[in-house]
Design a protein around this motif. Structure first.
Motif, mmCIF file in Angstrom:
data_model
loop_
_atom_site.group_PDB
_atom_site.id
_atom_site.type_symbol
_atom_site.label_atom_id
_atom_site.label_comp_id
_atom_site.label_asym_id
_atom_site.label_seq_id
_atom_site.Cartn_x
_atom_site.Cartn_y
_atom_site.Cartn_z
ATOM 1 N N ASP A 21 0.838 -1.194 0.000
ATOM 2 C CA ASP A 21 0.000 0.000 0.000
ATOM 3 C C ASP A 21 0.881 1.254 0.000
ATOM 4 O O ASP A 21 2.114 1.171 -0.103
ATOM 5 C CB ASP A 21 -0.957 -0.008 1.194
ATOM 6 C CG ASP A 21 -0.237 -0.127 2.535
ATOM 7 O OD1 ASP A 21 0.993 0.128 2.578
ATOM 8 O OD2 ASP A 21 -0.880 -0.485 3.530
ATOM 9 N N GLU A 22 0.231 2.395 0.135
ATOM 10 C CA GLU A 22 0.948 3.666 0.060
ATOM 11 C C GLU A 22 1.997 3.803 1.163
ATOM 12 O O GLU A 22 3.109 4.290 0.926
ATOM 13 C CB GLU A 22 -0.077 4.806 0.158
ATOM 14 C CG GLU A 22 0.486 6.174 -0.119
ATOM 15 C CD GLU A 22 -0.603 7.229 -0.157
ATOM 16 O OE1 GLU A 22 -0.462 8.246 0.553
ATOM 17 O OE2 GLU A 22 -1.595 7.037 -0.897
ATOM 18 N N SER A 23 1.655 3.365 2.377
ATOM 19 C CA SER A 23 2.595 3.506 3.497
ATOM 20 C C SER A 23 3.842 2.646 3.304
ATOM 21 O O SER A 23 4.907 2.965 3.844
ATOM 22 C CB SER A 23 1.899 3.125 4.813
ATOM 23 O OG SER A 23 1.509 1.764 4.808
ATOM 24 N N TYR A 24 3.720 1.564 2.537
ATOM 25 C CA TYR A 24 4.887 0.725 2.239
ATOM 26 C C TYR A 24 5.713 1.329 1.098
ATOM 27 O O TYR A 24 6.943 1.368 1.148
ATOM 28 C CB TYR A 24 4.418 -0.684 1.855
ATOM 29 C CG TYR A 24 5.542 -1.601 1.405
ATOM 30 C CD1 TYR A 24 6.322 -2.284 2.328
ATOM 31 C CD2 TYR A 24 5.823 -1.775 0.050
ATOM 32 C CE1 TYR A 24 7.357 -3.117 1.924
ATOM 33 C CE2 TYR A 24 6.856 -2.610 -0.366
ATOM 34 C CZ TYR A 24 7.617 -3.273 0.570
ATOM 35 O OH TYR A 24 8.636 -4.087 0.165
ATOM 36 N N LEU A 25 5.035 1.810 0.062
ATOM 37 C CA LEU A 25 5.729 2.231 -1.153
ATOM 38 C C LEU A 25 6.334 3.629 -1.064
ATOM 39 O O LEU A 25 7.365 3.899 -1.677
ATOM 40 C CB LEU A 25 4.763 2.164 -2.338
ATOM 41 C CG LEU A 25 4.366 0.744 -2.777
ATOM 42 C CD1 LEU A 25 3.168 0.785 -3.717
ATOM 43 C CD2 LEU A 25 5.546 0.047 -3.449
ATOM 44 N N GLU A 26 5.715 4.510 -0.299
ATOM 45 C CA GLU A 26 6.200 5.887 -0.279
ATOM 46 C C GLU A 26 7.645 6.011 0.233
ATOM 47 O O GLU A 26 8.467 6.692 -0.405
ATOM 48 C CB GLU A 26 5.255 6.765 0.547
ATOM 49 C CG GLU A 26 5.490 8.246 0.334
ATOM 50 C CD GLU A 26 4.370 9.085 0.954
ATOM 51 O OE1 GLU A 26 3.580 9.662 0.199
ATOM 52 O OE2 GLU A 26 4.316 9.131 2.210
ATOM 53 N N PRO A 27 8.010 5.372 1.351
ATOM 54 C CA PRO A 27 9.422 5.452 1.786
ATOM 55 C C PRO A 27 10.395 4.853 0.755
ATOM 56 O O PRO A 27 11.509 5.377 0.593
ATOM 57 C CB PRO A 27 9.431 4.637 3.090
ATOM 58 C CG PRO A 27 8.022 4.607 3.556
ATOM 59 C CD PRO A 27 7.182 4.622 2.325
ATOM 60 N N LEU A 38 9.180 13.667 -1.007
ATOM 61 C CA LEU A 38 8.293 13.122 -2.042
ATOM 62 C C LEU A 38 7.055 12.504 -1.405
ATOM 63 O O LEU A 38 7.120 11.893 -0.344
ATOM 64 C CB LEU A 38 9.058 12.067 -2.843
ATOM 65 C CG LEU A 38 8.355 11.290 -3.951
ATOM 66 C CD1 LEU A 38 9.371 10.875 -5.010
ATOM 67 C CD2 LEU A 38 7.651 10.035 -3.418
ATOM 68 N N ARG A 39 5.913 12.656 -2.075
ATOM 69 C CA ARG A 39 4.711 12.000 -1.565
ATOM 70 C C ARG A 39 3.883 11.411 -2.705
ATOM 71 O O ARG A 39 3.848 11.965 -3.814
ATOM 72 C CB ARG A 39 3.870 12.969 -0.734
ATOM 73 C CG ARG A 39 3.395 14.198 -1.445
ATOM 74 C CD ARG A 39 2.724 15.184 -0.480
ATOM 75 N NE ARG A 39 2.305 16.390 -1.169
ATOM 76 C CZ ARG A 39 1.140 16.519 -1.806
ATOM 77 N NH1 ARG A 39 0.281 15.503 -1.828
ATOM 78 N NH2 ARG A 39 0.825 17.656 -2.404
ATOM 79 N N ILE A 40 3.253 10.293 -2.427
ATOM 80 C CA ILE A 40 2.401 9.623 -3.412
ATOM 81 C C ILE A 40 1.035 10.296 -3.414
ATOM 82 O O ILE A 40 0.424 10.499 -2.366
ATOM 83 C CB ILE A 40 2.262 8.126 -3.077
ATOM 84 C CG1 ILE A 40 3.618 7.419 -3.280
ATOM 85 C CG2 ILE A 40 1.189 7.470 -3.948
ATOM 86 C CD1 ILE A 40 3.607 5.953 -2.898
ATOM 87 N N THR A 41 0.557 10.652 -4.596
ATOM 88 C CA THR A 41 -0.762 11.293 -4.709
ATOM 89 C C THR A 41 -1.842 10.323 -5.177
ATOM 90 O O THR A 41 -3.025 10.534 -4.922
ATOM 91 C CB THR A 41 -0.696 12.475 -5.691
ATOM 92 O OG1 THR A 41 -0.272 11.993 -6.979
ATOM 93 C CG2 THR A 41 0.277 13.532 -5.188
ATOM 94 N N GLU A 42 -1.406 9.262 -5.883
ATOM 95 C CA GLU A 42 -2.381 8.266 -6.353
ATOM 96 C C GLU A 42 -1.672 6.935 -6.563
ATOM 97 O O GLU A 42 -0.531 6.904 -7.024
ATOM 98 C CB GLU A 42 -3.021 8.732 -7.665
ATOM 99 C CG GLU A 42 -4.208 7.892 -8.099
ATOM 100 C CD GLU A 42 -4.840 8.431 -9.385
ATOM 101 O OE1 GLU A 42 -5.336 7.610 -10.174
ATOM 102 O OE2 GLU A 42 -4.814 9.665 -9.592
ATOM 103 N N LEU A 43 -2.365 5.872 -6.211
ATOM 104 C CA LEU A 43 -1.768 4.546 -6.296
ATOM 105 C C LEU A 43 -2.761 3.583 -6.932
ATOM 106 O O LEU A 43 -3.918 3.504 -6.535
ATOM 107 C CB LEU A 43 -1.388 4.051 -4.893
ATOM 108 C CG LEU A 43 -0.680 2.714 -4.769
ATOM 109 C CD1 LEU A 43 0.657 2.732 -5.484
ATOM 110 C CD2 LEU A 43 -0.491 2.356 -3.295
ATOM 111 N N GLU A 44 -2.294 2.855 -7.959
ATOM 112 C CA GLU A 44 -3.139 1.855 -8.621
ATOM 113 C C GLU A 44 -2.429 0.510 -8.582
ATOM 114 O O GLU A 44 -1.289 0.384 -9.044
ATOM 115 C CB GLU A 44 -3.395 2.273 -10.071
ATOM 116 C CG GLU A 44 -4.411 1.416 -10.799
ATOM 117 C CD GLU A 44 -4.672 1.935 -12.209
ATOM 118 O OE1 GLU A 44 -4.310 1.221 -13.166
ATOM 119 O OE2 GLU A 44 -5.207 3.057 -12.343
ATOM 120 N N ILE A 45 -3.069 -0.485 -7.995
ATOM 121 C CA ILE A 45 -2.470 -1.820 -7.839
ATOM 122 C C ILE A 45 -3.347 -2.839 -8.537
ATOM 123 O O ILE A 45 -4.551 -2.931 -8.261
ATOM 124 C CB ILE A 45 -2.317 -2.165 -6.346
ATOM 125 C CG1 ILE A 45 -1.342 -1.186 -5.676
ATOM 126 C CG2 ILE A 45 -1.836 -3.600 -6.172
ATOM 127 C CD1 ILE A 45 -1.210 -1.366 -4.175
#
Length: 423
Positions: A21-27, A38-45
């Motif tokens: 999820d976002e909390s895993y991928l952002e770092p 940097l920050r994720i604004t949208e995530l599609e899995i």
């Protein structure tokens, strides 16, 4: 309609890991881009592999929209995340005995970058492997570049490779094999520790699959007018020995050419890039869970008996082995390999000594890798001796392509003595 589509996707595809999820991928993305703001604004899995495409892992496609700390316009990155069957204790237990996650993570993190660097030293450098972005030992996961971005796609496993595809595959494989032999020469022991291939001396966890499919093959032979009881009897005898005879092919021999084999080299473990006329332009090797220090016979027999069209298998195999050998020797020379380099004749004899593996692959791996009935196509159906498993294995042998190949190949194997029991 939307809900129905989601239900179909869940049914036909393996689900993504819950922790992805976002909390895993952002770092991770902050580290990759060297931007702590940097920050994720949208995530599609989305799932990347359908049932029947892959029996040993789960592939997930990730599309990330992100903003750099000093930017106002978002950027997009695409990745593939490869994970194990973490929610299936039965599958996880067996795969852990084969060290599939450890093997592949080491390959992507440590080995493939070194093999790529060696191939770059040759007179004809080219890309053979996907770039590794992150290896996560906690989750047994690998994140690498999404080759779909560079317009790489899977070929059709039910059609198989023609001559042009096959030559391209063998060129890439020969370069991998040569680079691996050189790497192990320069860093002794770095690759010989890979010894948990599909057949090995530590576990026989896959035995139910191989042995049970030998039985199904024998049943098919018994009812096939072109084959009959002669072949059925021989296949039932081989059932008891398929694991040992195949393991002998994997055992590295001190007087032969050994290298790090891919171990699962077939149509779906390469990604193709095509031109405007659908001609193959390039190929990237993927999926390194079953690598082992063995004879190249492992990869060549596996490939020829799962992935090529009938004319290639029946009429062109000798010239293609010669082509593979030419590329292998040229690459070894470019890299100043000081070890044993077999002549073509020596190499052909080495392949013949490993010929039983062609029988194993033709009877078993070919059945699942060319299967067109994917409703029950999962690891449990292959392995378990329950009603669902027995029915699925029978369905595999309803495949007309498999049947025609075996009608042709079994007599050839028999005439070569490969169906005889010799302890």
């Amino acid at each position: 309609m939307v809900e129905q589509g989601k239900e179909q996707e869940t049914k036909d595809f393996h689900p993504a890991p819950v922790w992805l999820d976002e909390s895993y991928l952002e770092p991770l993305l902050r580290d990759l881009k060297k931007d702590p703001g940097l920050r994720i604004t949208e995530l599609e899995i989305k799932p990347a592999t359908a049932k029947g495409d892959n029996y040993a892992s789960v592939m997930t496609r990730v599309k990330i929209l992100f903003l750099r700390s000093s930017a106002k316009i978002p950027e997009i990155e695409y990745y593939i995340v490869k994970t194990t069957y973490e929610n299936d204790p039965f599958a996880s237990d067996i795969f852990s005995k084969y060290q599939v996650s450890t093997t592949e993570m080491l390959m992507y993190e440590k080995v493939l970058p070194q093999l790529s660097a060696l191939i770059e030293e040759t007179r004809q450098p080219e890309k053979v492997f996907a770039a590794t972005l992150h290896v996560d030992y906690e989750h047994d996961a690998i994140i690498f570049e999404d080759l779909a971005v560079s317009k790489h796609v899977l070929a059709d496993r039910l059609i198989g490779f023609d001559l042009e595809h096959t030559r391209l595959a063998l060129r890439k494989l020969a370069k991998m094999h040569a680079a691996a032999a050189v790497l192990n020469e320069r860093k002794p022991g770095i690759l010989t520790k890979f010894d948990h291939g599909i057949f090995n001396r530590y576990t026989k966890g896959f035995a139910p699959f191989f042995e049970n499919l030998c039985d199904v093959a024998a049943d098919f032979a018994a009812t096939c007018p072109e084959l009959g009881d002669h072949y059925a009897r021989k296949l039932r005898e081989l059932r008891k020995r398929v694991m040992e005879y195949s393991a002998r092919v994997y055992d590295p021999q001190p007087d032969e050419f050994n290298t790090l084999v891919h171990g699962d080299f077939w149509v779906n473990n390469v990604m193709m890039r095509y031109g405007e006329r659908k001609e193959p332009l390039d190929m990237i090797l993927i999926d390194f869970q079953f690598c082992s220090w063995s004879s190249p016979a492992v990869d060549l027999h596996y490939f020829f008996n799962t992935s090529v069209q009938k004319p290639i298998r029946y009429e062109h195999q000798e010239e293609l082995v010669q082509y593979y050998h030419t590329v292998l020797v040229e690459t070894l020379k470019d890299l100043k390999f000081g070890g044993y380099t077999p002549t073509l004749r020596q190499f052909v004899l080495q392949l013949e000594r490993g010929g039983f593996f062609a029988v194993t692959v033709a009877l078993t791996c070919q059945a699942i890798l060319t299967n067109d009935q994917t409703a029950d196509a999962d690891f449990n159906a292959l392995m378990k001796d329950d009603e669902r498993g027995r029915n699925f294995r029978k369905v595999l042998y309803h495949n007309k392509t498999l049947q025609e190949n075996l009608k042709y190949m079994l007599p050839r194997f028999d005439r070569s003595g490969l169906l005889d029991v010799i302890d």
